[in-house]
Design a protein around this motif. Structure first.
Motif, short mmCIF file in Angstrom:
data_model
loop_
_atom_site.label_atom_id
_atom_site.label_comp_id
_atom_site.label_asym_id
_atom_site.label_seq_id
_atom_site.Cartn_x
_atom_site.Cartn_y
_atom_site.Cartn_z
N ALA A 98 19.97 4.44 17.05
CA ALA A 98 19.16 3.42 17.57
C ALA A 98 18.75 3.76 19.07
N LEU A 99 19.77 4.81 19.96
CA LEU A 99 19.25 5.16 21.24
C LEU A 99 18.17 6.54 20.86
N ALA A 100 18.59 7.16 19.96
CA ALA A 100 17.46 8.39 19.65
C ALA A 100 16.41 7.64 19.30
N LEU A 101 16.10 6.55 18.82
CA LEU A 101 14.71 5.95 18.25
C LEU A 101 14.32 5.44 19.77
N VAL A 102 14.89 4.85 20.51
CA VAL A 102 14.46 4.61 21.94
C VAL A 102 13.77 5.66 22.63
N ALA A 103 14.39 6.91 22.75
CA ALA A 103 13.70 8.15 23.40
C ALA A 103 12.47 8.38 22.69
#
Length: 66
Positions: free
Chosen positions: A11-16
């Protein structure tokens, strides 16, 4: 790594990536304006898509960035 941890990391990779895509969309709009194209209207997909991506990235960050 547990499945829950893997989901949070993803999810945090997707945020970036969503934030980067929104910035690229804004750069594309500015490049078009520099070429003499009119600034897109508020309901133009080029503008609403960037905002939607930022909204979803903020949601993901609020849930998974702990």
């Amino acid at each position: 790594m547990s499945p829950v941890e893997r989901k949070a990391k993803t999810a945090l990779a997707l945020v970036a990536k969503l934030e980067a895509a929104s910035a690229a969309m804004n750069a594309f709009i500015r490049a078009g304006v520099d070429c003499g194209e009119p600034f897109p209207y508020a309901d133009d997909q080029r503008r609403t898509l960037g905002g939607t991506m930022l909204e979803y990235s903020a949601y993901l960050r609020s849930v998974y960035d702990k």
